[in-house]
Design a protein around this motif. Structure first.
Motif, short mmCIF file in Angstrom:
data_model
loop_
_atom_site.label_atom_id
_atom_site.label_comp_id
_atom_site.label_asym_id
_atom_site.label_seq_id
_atom_site.Cartn_x
_atom_site.Cartn_y
_atom_site.Cartn_z
N LEU A 151 0.86 -1.18 0.00
CA LEU A 151 0.00 0.00 0.00
C LEU A 151 0.89 1.23 0.00
CD1 LEU A 151 -2.94 1.20 0.37
CD2 LEU A 151 -2.34 1.37 2.79
N PRO A 152 0.99 1.95 -1.12
CA PRO A 152 1.81 3.17 -1.14
C PRO A 152 1.12 4.28 -0.36
CG PRO A 152 0.69 2.90 -3.24
CD PRO A 152 0.38 1.67 -2.43
N GLN A 153 1.89 5.31 -0.01
CA GLN A 153 1.34 6.42 0.76
C GLN A 153 0.23 7.14 0.00
OE1 GLN A 153 3.14 10.44 2.87
NE2 GLN A 153 4.41 8.61 2.76
N THR A 154 0.40 7.30 -1.31
CA THR A 154 -0.63 7.93 -2.14
C THR A 154 -1.00 6.96 -3.25
OG1 THR A 154 0.38 10.09 -1.69
CG2 THR A 154 -1.21 9.98 -3.48
N PRO A 155 -2.09 6.20 -3.09
CA PRO A 155 -2.48 5.22 -4.10
C PRO A 155 -2.87 5.92 -5.41
CG PRO A 155 -3.65 4.85 -2.03
CD PRO A 155 -2.98 6.18 -1.92
N VAL A 156 -2.62 5.24 -6.52
CA VAL A 156 -2.97 5.76 -7.84
C VAL A 156 -3.94 4.80 -8.51
CG1 VAL A 156 -2.08 6.41 -10.12
CG2 VAL A 156 -0.73 6.90 -8.06
N PHE A 157 -5.03 5.36 -9.06
CA PHE A 157 -6.04 4.55 -9.75
C PHE A 157 -6.20 5.05 -11.18
CE2 PHE A 157 -7.21 4.43 -5.26
CZ PHE A 157 -7.39 3.07 -5.06
N THR A 158 -6.65 4.17 -12.04
CA THR A 158 -6.96 4.55 -13.41
C THR A 158 -8.26 5.35 -13.42
OG1 THR A 158 -5.92 2.54 -14.24
CG2 THR A 158 -7.41 3.71 -15.74
N PRO A 159 -8.25 6.56 -14.00
CA PRO A 159 -9.47 7.38 -14.02
C PRO A 159 -10.63 6.66 -14.71
CG PRO A 159 -7.56 8.68 -14.69
CD PRO A 159 -7.11 7.25 -14.62
N GLY A 160 -11.83 6.88 -14.19
CA GLY A 160 -13.03 6.30 -14.80
C GLY A 160 -13.45 4.97 -14.21
N MET A 161 -12.59 4.36 -13.41
CA MET A 161 -12.93 3.08 -12.79
C MET A 161 -13.98 3.25 -11.70
SD MET A 161 -9.47 0.88 -12.21
CE MET A 161 -8.75 -0.07 -13.53
N THR A 162 -14.75 2.20 -11.47
CA THR A 162 -15.63 2.16 -10.30
C THR A 162 -14.84 1.58 -9.13
OG1 THR A 162 -16.44 -0.07 -10.74
CG2 THR A 162 -17.63 1.76 -11.78
N VAL A 163 -15.43 1.65 -7.95
CA VAL A 163 -14.79 1.08 -6.76
C VAL A 163 -14.53 -0.41 -6.97
CG1 VAL A 163 -15.17 0.46 -4.34
CG2 VAL A 163 -15.71 2.78 -5.13
N MET A 164 -15.54 -1.13 -7.48
CA MET A 164 -15.38 -2.58 -7.68
C MET A 164 -14.30 -2.87 -8.70
SD MET A 164 -18.29 -5.40 -8.70
CE MET A 164 -19.18 -5.13 -7.19
N GLU A 165 -14.26 -2.11 -9.79
CA GLU A 165 -13.23 -2.32 -10.80
C GLU A 165 -11.84 -2.02 -10.25
OE1 GLU A 165 -15.93 -1.24 -14.76
OE2 GLU A 165 -14.76 0.31 -13.73
N ALA A 166 -11.75 -0.99 -9.41
CA ALA A 166 -10.47 -0.63 -8.82
C ALA A 166 -9.94 -1.74 -7.92
CB ALA A 166 -10.60 0.66 -8.03
N CYS A 167 -10.85 -2.41 -7.22
CA CYS A 167 -10.43 -3.51 -6.33
C CYS A 167 -9.94 -4.71 -7.12
CB CYS A 167 -11.58 -3.92 -5.42
SG CYS A 167 -11.87 -2.80 -4.05
N MET A 168 -10.35 -4.82 -8.38
CA MET A 168 -10.00 -6.00 -9.18
C MET A 168 -9.09 -5.64 -10.36
SD MET A 168 -13.77 -7.80 -9.26
CE MET A 168 -13.16 -9.26 -10.11
N ALA A 169 -8.55 -4.41 -10.32
CA ALA A 169 -7.87 -3.91 -11.51
C ALA A 169 -6.43 -4.35 -11.64
CB ALA A 169 -7.92 -2.38 -11.51
N ASP A 170 -5.81 -4.79 -10.53
CA ASP A 170 -4.39 -5.13 -10.57
C ASP A 170 -4.21 -6.50 -11.23
OD1 ASP A 170 -1.74 -5.46 -10.23
OD2 ASP A 170 -1.72 -5.34 -8.04
N MET A 171 -3.97 -6.51 -12.53
CA MET A 171 -3.92 -7.77 -13.25
C MET A 171 -2.69 -8.61 -12.93
SD MET A 171 -6.78 -7.66 -14.50
CE MET A 171 -6.70 -9.26 -15.30
N SER A 172 -1.77 -8.05 -12.17
CA SER A 172 -0.64 -8.86 -11.70
C SER A 172 -1.09 -9.72 -10.52
CB SER A 172 0.53 -7.98 -11.29
OG SER A 172 0.18 -7.18 -10.18
#
Length: 623
Positions: A73-94
């Motif tokens: 967990l970095p100090q300032t998380p970065v998300f892809t714009p336009g994602m929903t909360v659910m998509e953000a939770c499942m977005a890390d394809m690694s």
């Protein structure tokens, strides 16, 4: 035998000509819960990012156990714009789990029976069938209820909670967390604290939350003077051992200085007198000189020692204040009269209106109804969690000098910007840094310095603990304890609230603000007792009414404490002088200077009356 999860060997990192840490070596074993502490700007975040594979060291190595699942967990998380909360939770394809779920969804979409069968086996192996249910449950516990909300519309605190959920959902063996409590409200911090305390997870984290460190961590690693010190125990144990270490090092350094004085005399002799001396002694001299330059002083010892300007008896009155945004009620008919020396903590869930409240206090936002009546002597000082805008191309000393060429404090003390910054732990070398090179914590400390150099008497602090390091927090707490003015502080730091506030404004939602008489720990005990009584079917306790201003104990300022001590000594001296004159008069002997003695006796009586009245006033105030 302990299972090794991570080994860090001879890690070195510098930024420009500044060394952050050098040849750092330590290990993390299964079950360790390690907290990393250090002053701002010494490389805590850099160290974690290197370990997590997000940054590069100058030299050294980081080795994980094979097949170890690591969450970061970095100090300032970065998300892809336009994602929903659910998509953000499942977005890390690694992520193995997210990859398996995505594979299964693609197989379903293709209609290929063999692909669906293979994907279903992988879902079984990854225990991924209940992933969405776990995600919903975890997000709800973290106070995120709308799974389809756009991540761009969330506050910084809400985004931090989504990132926290994402990393916990992966069930990592090792969790690496950089300031996980920043921007979280207290209830979420307590949930996270309880989760990490009981979860079978190994932990490596950076945080300034002292209760969190004390309750969760079993090992503390301190970065100091480019090296590390490891203490097996919680934060309280670390503090004791650190004090012992500094005391021992200080004694050792004094011995080195004594030796250096002798060697300096030897070196100052004429070159021909030491021409035949061994070269190793000359080399040892320079090594000794370098070792004695290390500053071992605790930066919190000096203290801020910045007085507030005078504040009159009329401070601040809120009269029937109401404020809403559409259907959301922030305040409903709120009234309150602030007293001198009052220190109020403001707590409540994120989004309940705490920041709106302090913006209205300062006139930055108008209430829908009601008004504020502010005393003529009130001088606000506002520390915002957003900080202030500094020119990144300027040096620290230049930015402060541009704001104020001389800092004039109410007690007729005057500081140059360089002297003043030194009191805020900016060494002469630190003052020459460009602002764009400062860490987040160093920027926060600079912001605090610019607020206090205005000598305010009504401080409003909005989340001051988010980026300040532990030494600076200690300085700020000592300063506020002696602050001769009013304080309103919004904070999620429970230790800070317990140390500072007399009572709390608890924002309960729907415009309701409870005035609770006590600090945060008192409030938690009251809530627990109330819940216990309600579960038993009886009425919970009500907090006792806060005493009116004239009955409440008011702390003496640092200046007043010094004055009380001086008065005590002066009264003793004057009383002794008066007793001597009494004895002379009582002796019955012939006196040549009766008039002079009588005049002095009358003068002493008047001075003592005045000094004793002031002494009584300060003593009663002290309680």
């Amino acid at each position: 035998m302990a299972v090794s999860y991570l080994q860090v060997d001879n890690l070195t990192k510098s930024v420009g000509d500044r060394m952050l840490f050098e040849s750092v070596t330590f290990g993390v074993d299964e079950g360790d819960k390690i907290g990393i502490v250090a002053r701002n700007g010494t490389g805590k975040t850099t160290l974690l990012s290197i370990i997590a594979g997000e940054g590069e060291a100058d030299s050294g190595s980081v080795t994980f156990r094979a097949d170890l699942r690591v969450g970061y967990l970095p100090q300032t998380p970065v998300f892809t714009p336009g994602m929903t909360v659910m998509e953000a939770c499942m977005a890390d394809m690694s992520s193995a789990t997210a990859s398996v779920i995505s594979e299964y969804e693609r197989a379903l979409a293709s209609g290929d029976a063999d692909a669906i069968t293979d994907a279903a086996h992988n879902m079984d192996a990854a225990a991924a069938w209940d992933y969405e249910d776990r995600m919903r449950q975890l997000l709800t516990q973290l106070d995120i209820t709308d799974m389809h909300a756009a991540i761009d519309t969330l506050s910084g605190g809400q985004q931090k909670r989504v990132a926290l959920a994402r990393v916990i959902l992966e069930r990592p063996d090792l969790l690496i967390l950089d300031e996980p409590t920043n921007h979280l409200d207290i209830s979420v911090i307590e949930w996270l604290e309880n989760y990490l305390l009981h979860a079978r997870v190994t932990l490596l984290l950076v945080t300034h939350d002292r209760y969190f460190l004390d309750r969760v961590c079993n090992t503390i690693i301190e970065i100091d003077h480019c090296g590390i010190y490891t203490h097996k125990g919680n934060y309280d144990y670390y503090l004791r051992r650190r004090a012992e270490r500094i005391e021992a090092l200080t004694a050792e350094q004094e011995k080195l200085r004594n030796t250096l004085r002798r060697e300096t005399e030897w070196m100052r002799r004429q070159p021909q007198a030491r021409a035949g001396k061994a070269k190793y002694r000359i080399d040892a001299y320079y090594d000794l000189k370098e070792r004695t330059r290390v500053d071992l002083r605790d930066p919190s010892v000096s203290g801020l020692d910045v007085d507030a300007s005078y504040i009159g008896s009329k401070i601040f009155e809120a009269k029937n204040i109401s404020k809403s945004f559409g259907d959301k009620v922030i305040l409903r008919d709120f009234s309150y009269i602030f007293a001198r020396y009052e220190k109020v903590g403001v707590i409540g869930h994120n989004g309940v209106g705490k920041s709106t409240f302090i913006k209205m206090l300062q006139g930055h936002l108008a209430p829908d109804s009601g008004k504020f009546d502010i005393g003529t002597t009130v001088r606000f000082g506002y520390y915002s969690q957003d900080g202030i805008s500094f020119n990144p191309g300027k040096k620290v000393i230049d930015a402060v000098t541009e704001m104020m060429e001389e800092i004039n404090l109410p007690d007729d003390r005057h500081y140059s910007p360089m002297q003043f910054l030194n009191r805020f732990l900016f060494s002469p070398a630190d003052q020459q840094k460009y602002i764009h090179t400062l860490s987040g914590g160093e920027r926060a400390r600079l912001h605090l310095a610019t607020v206090l150099m205005q000598a305010p008497n009504f401080l409003i602090l909005d989340e001051p603990t988010n980026d300040l390091d532990l030494p600076t927090l200690g300085l700020l707490e000592e300063y506020l304890a002696d602050f001769n003015g009013c304080v309103i502080v919004i904070s999620h730091d429970r230790f800070f609230l317990d140390s500072i506030v007399d009572h709390l404004f608890v924002f309960e939602g729907d415009g309701v603000v409870r005035d609770f008489p006590g600090n945060y720990s008192d409030y938690r005990k009251w809530l627990a007792e109330k819940q216990k009584q309600q579960e038993a079917g009886t009425r919970g306790p009500e907090p006792q009414k806060r005493k009116p201003e004239r009955e409440r104990k008011v702390r003496l300022s640092f200046k007043e404490k010094c004055e009380l001590k001086e008065l005590t000594e002066e009264i003793d001296r004057l009383t002794a002088e008066k007793a001597e004159i009494d004895a002379i008069f009582a002796s019955g002997r012939q006196l040549d200077d009766v008039a002079t003695l009588s005049a002095r006796y009358a003068e002493l009586t008047g001075i003592l009356d005045e000094k004793e009245m002031r002494w009584l006033e300060l003593s009663e105030k002290e309680g």
